[in-house]
Design an enzyme around this catalytic site. Structure first.
Site, PDB file in Angstrom:
ATOM      1  N   ASP A 265      28.961 -46.577  39.627  1.00 53.76           N
ATOM      2  CA  ASP A 265      28.632 -45.210  40.041  1.00 53.76           C
ATOM      3  C   ASP A 265      27.865 -45.267  41.365  1.00 53.76           C
ATOM      4  O   ASP A 265      27.008 -46.118  41.573  1.00 53.76           O
ATOM      5  CB  ASP A 265      27.784 -44.525  38.962  1.00 53.76           C
ATOM      6  CG  ASP A 265      27.687 -43.035  39.178  1.00 53.76           C
ATOM      7  OD1 ASP A 265      28.300 -42.276  38.388  1.00 53.76           O
ATOM      8  OD2 ASP A 265      26.998 -42.603  40.136  1.00 53.76           O
ATOM      9  N   ILE A 266      28.168 -44.347  42.250  1.00 56.57           N
ATOM     10  CA  ILE A 266      27.549 -44.323  43.577  1.00 56.57           C
ATOM     11  C   ILE A 266      26.069 -43.927  43.496  1.00 56.57           C
ATOM     12  O   ILE A 266      25.288 -44.243  44.395  1.00 56.57           O
ATOM     13  CB  ILE A 266      28.328 -43.343  44.500  1.00 56.57           C
ATOM     14  CG1 ILE A 266      28.142 -43.689  45.958  1.00 56.57           C
ATOM     15  CG2 ILE A 266      27.958 -41.900  44.226  1.00 56.57           C
ATOM     16  CD1 ILE A 266      29.128 -42.980  46.885  1.00 56.57           C
TER      17      ILE A 266
ATOM     18  N   GLU B   5      31.193 -33.031  37.348  1.00 52.94           N
ATOM     19  CA  GLU B   5      31.320 -32.730  38.780  1.00 52.94           C
ATOM     20  C   GLU B   5      32.644 -33.182  39.376  1.00 52.94           C
ATOM     21  O   GLU B   5      33.104 -32.598  40.358  1.00 52.94           O
ATOM     22  CB  GLU B   5      30.167 -33.371  39.559  1.00 52.94           C
ATOM     23  CG  GLU B   5      28.847 -32.659  39.279  1.00 52.94           C
ATOM     24  CD  GLU B   5      27.704 -33.168  40.126  1.00 52.94           C
ATOM     25  OE1 GLU B   5      27.832 -34.266  40.691  1.00 52.94           O
ATOM     26  OE2 GLU B   5      26.696 -32.450  40.190  1.00 52.94           O
ATOM     27  N   VAL B   6      33.206 -34.237  38.821  1.00 53.01           N
ATOM     28  CA  VAL B   6      34.475 -34.746  39.370  1.00 53.01           C
ATOM     29  C   VAL B   6      35.588 -34.442  38.367  1.00 53.01           C
ATOM     30  O   VAL B   6      35.515 -34.852  37.196  1.00 53.01           O
ATOM     31  CB  VAL B   6      34.398 -36.266  39.627  1.00 53.01           C
ATOM     32  CG1 VAL B   6      35.718 -36.776  40.206  1.00 53.01           C
ATOM     33  CG2 VAL B   6      33.241 -36.594  40.572  1.00 53.01           C
TER      34      VAL B   6
ATOM     35  N   HIS C 241      36.249 -39.256  33.433  1.00 56.42           N
ATOM     36  CA  HIS C 241      35.496 -40.498  33.618  1.00 56.42           C
ATOM     37  C   HIS C 241      34.532 -40.655  32.465  1.00 56.42           C
ATOM     38  O   HIS C 241      33.896 -39.699  32.041  1.00 56.42           O
ATOM     39  CB  HIS C 241      34.761 -40.537  34.955  1.00 56.42           C
ATOM     40  CG  HIS C 241      34.021 -39.285  35.313  1.00 56.42           C
ATOM     41  ND1 HIS C 241      34.661 -38.129  35.692  1.00 56.42           N
ATOM     42  CD2 HIS C 241      32.700 -39.003  35.327  1.00 56.42           C
ATOM     43  CE1 HIS C 241      33.765 -37.195  35.945  1.00 56.42           C
ATOM     44  NE2 HIS C 241      32.565 -37.689  35.727  1.00 56.42           N
TER      45      HIS C 241
ATOM     46  N   HIS D 290      31.149 -42.539  31.496  1.00 57.56           N
ATOM     47  CA  HIS D 290      30.001 -43.267  32.044  1.00 57.56           C
ATOM     48  C   HIS D 290      29.596 -44.348  31.046  1.00 57.56           C
ATOM     49  O   HIS D 290      29.506 -44.084  29.841  1.00 57.56           O
ATOM     50  CB  HIS D 290      28.789 -42.336  32.200  1.00 57.56           C
ATOM     51  CG  HIS D 290      28.966 -41.194  33.145  1.00 57.56           C
ATOM     52  ND1 HIS D 290      28.422 -41.179  34.409  1.00 57.56           N
ATOM     53  CD2 HIS D 290      29.592 -40.000  32.999  1.00 57.56           C
ATOM     54  CE1 HIS D 290      28.708 -40.029  35.005  1.00 57.56           C
ATOM     55  NE2 HIS D 290      29.418 -39.288  34.167  1.00 57.56           N
TER      56      HIS D 290
ATOM     57  N   ASN E  64      31.382 -36.161  30.360  1.00 54.99           N
ATOM     58  CA  ASN E  64      31.097 -34.738  30.540  1.00 54.99           C
ATOM     59  C   ASN E  64      32.402 -33.957  30.640  1.00 54.99           C
ATOM     60  O   ASN E  64      33.351 -34.406  31.295  1.00 54.99           O
ATOM     61  CB  ASN E  64      30.273 -34.532  31.822  1.00 54.99           C
ATOM     62  CG  ASN E  64      28.866 -35.078  31.687  1.00 54.99           C
ATOM     63  OD1 ASN E  64      28.223 -34.889  30.656  1.00 54.99           O
ATOM     64  ND2 ASN E  64      28.386 -35.758  32.711  1.00 54.99           N
TER      65      ASN E  64
END
Ligand code: DGP
Length: 125
Positions: free
Chosen positions: A39-40, A105-106, A110, A112, A97
């Protein structure tokens, strides 16, 4: 901004661009069904994202439309990434999420993986 998880898949999302090789990522693992990368903006000492290679907005979309091979491949990839990073004994947390209330958000599914410290309560209080 949180996304609306009921919208159709948007091919221009950041993770789609990472999958196409248009944006860089720090790859942790890749196979036919999944890509895992750091993760960024890590929220734990180890924070990895695992995404399916197919075009799915969210867990909801994937669980409804994903093929059995894609779903099995993705779930196995998540487990493998955790195992290969030595996370089973100390423990880790998975989070996916979906939509507005969760602050997704994306708009590409995904999961996590958080690890590397005591992770505290499941939800902020
Ligand atoms: P979520 O709120 O569940 O949609 O989490 C999106 C995560 O994606 C967030 O932890 C930050 C991460 N992220 C956003 N843009 C990028 C990017 O360009 N590269 C990487 N590696 N991670 C990103």
């Amino acid at each position: 901004m949180p996304i609306d998880a009921t919208l159709p898949y948007d091919d221009s999302n950041i993770f789609a661009r990472i999958l196409r090789g248009e944006l860089p990522s720090k790859t942790v693992y890749e196979d036919e069904f999944a890509l895992a990368f750091h993760d960024i903006n890590p929220q734990a000492p180890l924070h990895i994202l695992v995404i399916p290679k197919g075009a799915y907005v969210s867990w909801d979309d994937f669980s409804e439309r994903g093929g059995d091979d894609e779903i099995a491949g993705f779930v196995r990839a998540v487990g493998r990434v955790a195992r290969e990073n030595g996370l089973v004994a100390p423990g880790y947390r998975l989070l996916a999420n979906v939509g507005f209330d969760s602050h997704q958000e994306v708009p590409h599914l995904h999961v996590h993986i958080f690890a590397g410290q005591q992770l505290g309560p499941m939800l902020a209080r």
